[in-house]
Design an enzyme around this catalytic site. Structure first.
Site, short mmCIF file in Angstrom:
data_model
loop_
_atom_site.label_atom_id
_atom_site.label_comp_id
_atom_site.label_asym_id
_atom_site.label_seq_id
_atom_site.Cartn_x
_atom_site.Cartn_y
_atom_site.Cartn_z
N TRP A 32 1.55 70.11 81.34
CA TRP A 32 2.88 69.74 81.81
C TRP A 32 3.96 70.71 81.31
O TRP A 32 5.15 70.49 81.49
CB TRP A 32 3.23 68.32 81.36
CG TRP A 32 2.99 68.10 79.88
CD1 TRP A 32 3.85 68.40 78.87
CD2 TRP A 32 1.82 67.56 79.27
NE1 TRP A 32 3.27 68.08 77.66
CE2 TRP A 32 2.04 67.56 77.88
CE3 TRP A 32 0.60 67.07 79.77
CZ2 TRP A 32 1.08 67.09 76.98
CZ3 TRP A 32 -0.33 66.60 78.86
CH2 TRP A 32 -0.10 66.61 77.49
N GLU A 45 5.96 62.73 80.14
CA GLU A 45 6.90 62.21 79.14
C GLU A 45 6.63 60.73 78.86
O GLU A 45 6.71 60.28 77.72
CB GLU A 45 8.34 62.40 79.60
CG GLU A 45 8.82 63.84 79.52
CD GLU A 45 8.78 64.37 78.08
OE1 GLU A 45 8.92 63.60 77.14
OE2 GLU A 45 8.59 65.60 77.93
N GLN A 50 4.47 57.09 73.31
CA GLN A 50 3.87 56.46 72.12
C GLN A 50 2.43 56.88 71.96
O GLN A 50 1.62 56.14 71.44
CB GLN A 50 3.95 54.93 72.22
CG GLN A 50 5.20 54.35 71.63
CD GLN A 50 6.16 53.87 72.68
OE1 GLN A 50 5.90 53.98 73.87
NE2 GLN A 50 7.28 53.35 72.26
N THR A 51 2.12 58.07 72.42
CA THR A 51 0.72 58.50 72.44
C THR A 51 0.64 59.93 71.93
O THR A 51 1.50 60.74 72.25
CB THR A 51 0.19 58.45 73.89
OG1 THR A 51 0.38 57.13 74.39
CG2 THR A 51 -1.27 58.80 73.98
N GLY A 89 -2.12 51.53 75.55
CA GLY A 89 -1.20 50.62 74.88
C GLY A 89 0.20 50.69 75.49
O GLY A 89 0.45 51.46 76.43
N TYR A 128 16.55 59.84 76.29
CA TYR A 128 15.66 60.95 75.95
C TYR A 128 14.91 61.45 77.18
O TYR A 128 14.90 62.64 77.50
CB TYR A 128 14.65 60.54 74.85
CG TYR A 128 13.51 61.50 74.83
CD1 TYR A 128 13.66 62.77 74.27
CD2 TYR A 128 12.32 61.22 75.51
CE1 TYR A 128 12.64 63.70 74.33
CE2 TYR A 128 11.30 62.14 75.57
CZ TYR A 128 11.46 63.38 74.99
OH TYR A 128 10.48 64.32 75.09
N ASP A 146 14.66 63.10 70.20
CA ASP A 146 13.52 62.22 69.93
C ASP A 146 13.22 62.25 68.43
O ASP A 146 13.99 62.83 67.66
CB ASP A 146 12.30 62.64 70.77
CG ASP A 146 11.65 63.93 70.25
OD1 ASP A 146 12.31 64.65 69.48
OD2 ASP A 146 10.48 64.19 70.59
N CYS A 210 8.48 78.73 56.79
CA CYS A 210 9.39 78.24 57.84
C CYS A 210 10.50 79.24 58.15
O CYS A 210 11.10 79.82 57.24
CB CYS A 210 10.01 76.92 57.40
SG CYS A 210 11.23 76.30 58.55
N SER A 313 3.22 47.32 67.39
CA SER A 313 4.42 47.77 66.68
C SER A 313 5.13 46.63 65.96
O SER A 313 5.66 46.81 64.88
CB SER A 313 5.37 48.45 67.66
OG SER A 313 5.65 47.56 68.70
S1 SF4 Z 1 12.10 74.30 55.52
FE1 SF4 Z 1 10.67 72.60 55.73
S2 SF4 Z 1 11.96 70.82 56.02
FE2 SF4 Z 1 13.23 72.60 56.40
S3 SF4 Z 1 13.11 72.93 58.60
FE3 SF4 Z 1 11.53 74.17 57.67
S4 SF4 Z 1 9.69 72.91 57.73
FE4 SF4 Z 1 11.43 71.55 58.06
#
Ligand code: SF4
Length: 367
Positions: A32, A45, A50-51, A89, A128, A146, A210, A313
């Site tokens: 998709w 979507e 919930q899956t 579900g 959403y 979301d 990150c 839930s």
């Molecule tokens: S540093 Fe960690 S908490 Fe912050 S955005 Fe990146 S993955 Fe998320």
């Protein structure tokens, strides 16, 4: 940490350029993605609401191959759609899909609507989903919010306003809108959600590598595990279901659940619901038993063959299943008689599916 007022006083650093780069290298290839067919985006979507993606993948493929467009879905038999949905579900999603498809035919001549407001007006489509369809299919500038978006934004910008409050919803909707890449809203929305799903996950996010590590407020203040903040927890109510797989001369009995309760439109075995756990001999003294088995002659009940706690839930179902043989045909008011071999043709809850699987494995002669 920042509240709404503090947040509105300062400019927010955009995420789009970094996110687009990250997405190009890291996103999952899914059927998709990269399409502009609003109908298929909508189906994906709703399935994914919930899956998990792994489970939703198969359902999506089966669904769009059986109902390739909105007209075929609108013309579908309700029971067939519920059967196709079995196991996913949250069955209100399937009921709403059908209702919405029929409205698309009636109100929009069979063409999926192309504005946010028209999309949002369909059953089962909230803010959403409308933003997702509008931005993915038509490139309209609507930001999605979301669970992934709440998590990523609350952590990067260090916002501890509870996300399940009116205030929280406003704060995050405004911030998401401010950050939206208006030149490529669909791509940006996908990238932000994918980043939350793969990288900035609820537990043990990958902060080490990150792309936002140098500006993430949660990381800088050691609050990654505390964000996002939620105020209330759903009260989970216990219910006690005693089910009977009744057999007489190759037949058994089912009924379709009606009314405003769980599993509406799904089929189920004869049920006695009690206010607390009750042993079999106590059930056999009650009025519900007398009504179900009126005229049945001798009723032999095997030991309870399956018991489990089924968690939804906002409910925990404490379920027990018994196998019952009757000498004569029982009254079973409200239930329909079907041949035992046809039971697999009916859409049932995952709870009942689990019982039937267990039964077919351990007692194949009962099918
Ligand atoms: S540093 Fe960690 S908490 Fe912050 S955005 Fe990146 S993955 Fe998320």
């Amino acid at each position: 940490m920042k509240n709404r007022e503090e947040l509105s006083k300062e400019p927010v650093a955009p995420l789009a350029a970094d996110l687009h780069r990250w997405y190009a290298q890291n996103h999952r290839v899914l059927p998709w993605r990269g399409i502009t067919d609003a109908y298929r985006i909508w189906i994906s979507e709703i399935i994914l609401q919930q899956t998990r993606v792994v489970q939703g993948y198969e359902y999506y493929n089966r669904f769009v191959s059986r109902f390739p467009d909105v007209r075929s879905l609108a013309a579908a038999d309700d029971d067939e759609v519920m059967k196709l949905w079995q196991g996913l579900g949250y069955y209100s999603r399937a009921r709403n899909l059908l209702a919405a498809a029929r409205q698309v035919v009636e109100r929009f001549g069979g063409e999926f609507p192309t504005t946010y407001d028209d999309i949002r007006s369909l059953p089962g489509i909230g803010d959403y989903t409308a933003a997702a369809i509008a931005s993915f299919a038509y490139g309209l500038p609507h930001a999605v919010v979301d669970g992934n978006v709440y998590r990523v934004l609350s952590r990067i910008y260090g916002i501890d306003v509870p996300i399940d409050t009116t205030e929280g919803k406003k704060v995050f909707a405004a911030l998401a809108d401010e950050l939206l890449d208006r030149r490529n809203p669909g791509g940006y929305n996908q990238a932000l959600m994918e980043f939350g799903a793969l990288y900035c996950v609820p537990r043990s996010p990958q902060c080490g590598g990150c792309i936002f590590a140098d500006r993430c407020m949660a990381l800088a203040t050691d609050r990654v595990d505390e964000l996002p903040v939620k105020q209330g927890r759903t009260v989970v109510k216990p219910r006690y279901f005693n089910y009977f797989y009744v057999r007489h001369e190759g037949n058994t009995w089912l009924r379709r659940r009606e009314g405003r309760d769980i599993w509406r439109n799904l089929y189920e075995l004869p049920l006695i619901e009690t206010a607390e756990e009750e042993p079999l001999d106590s059930l056999q003294q009650g009025e519900a038993w007398a009504s179900l088995f009126a005229g049945a002659g001798r009723v032999s009940v095997s030991a309870q063959v399956y018991a489990c706690k089924h968690v939804l839930s906002h409910r925990i179902i404490h379920a027990r299943f018994y196998v019952v043989e009757t000498e004569k045909e029982p009254a079973m008011p409200g239930y329909v008689r079907i041949a035992v071999g046809q039971i697999g043709d009916y859409a049932v809850s995952r709870l009942t599916e689990g019982f039937l699987e267990k039964l077919s494995m351990n007692y194949p002669s009962l099918f």
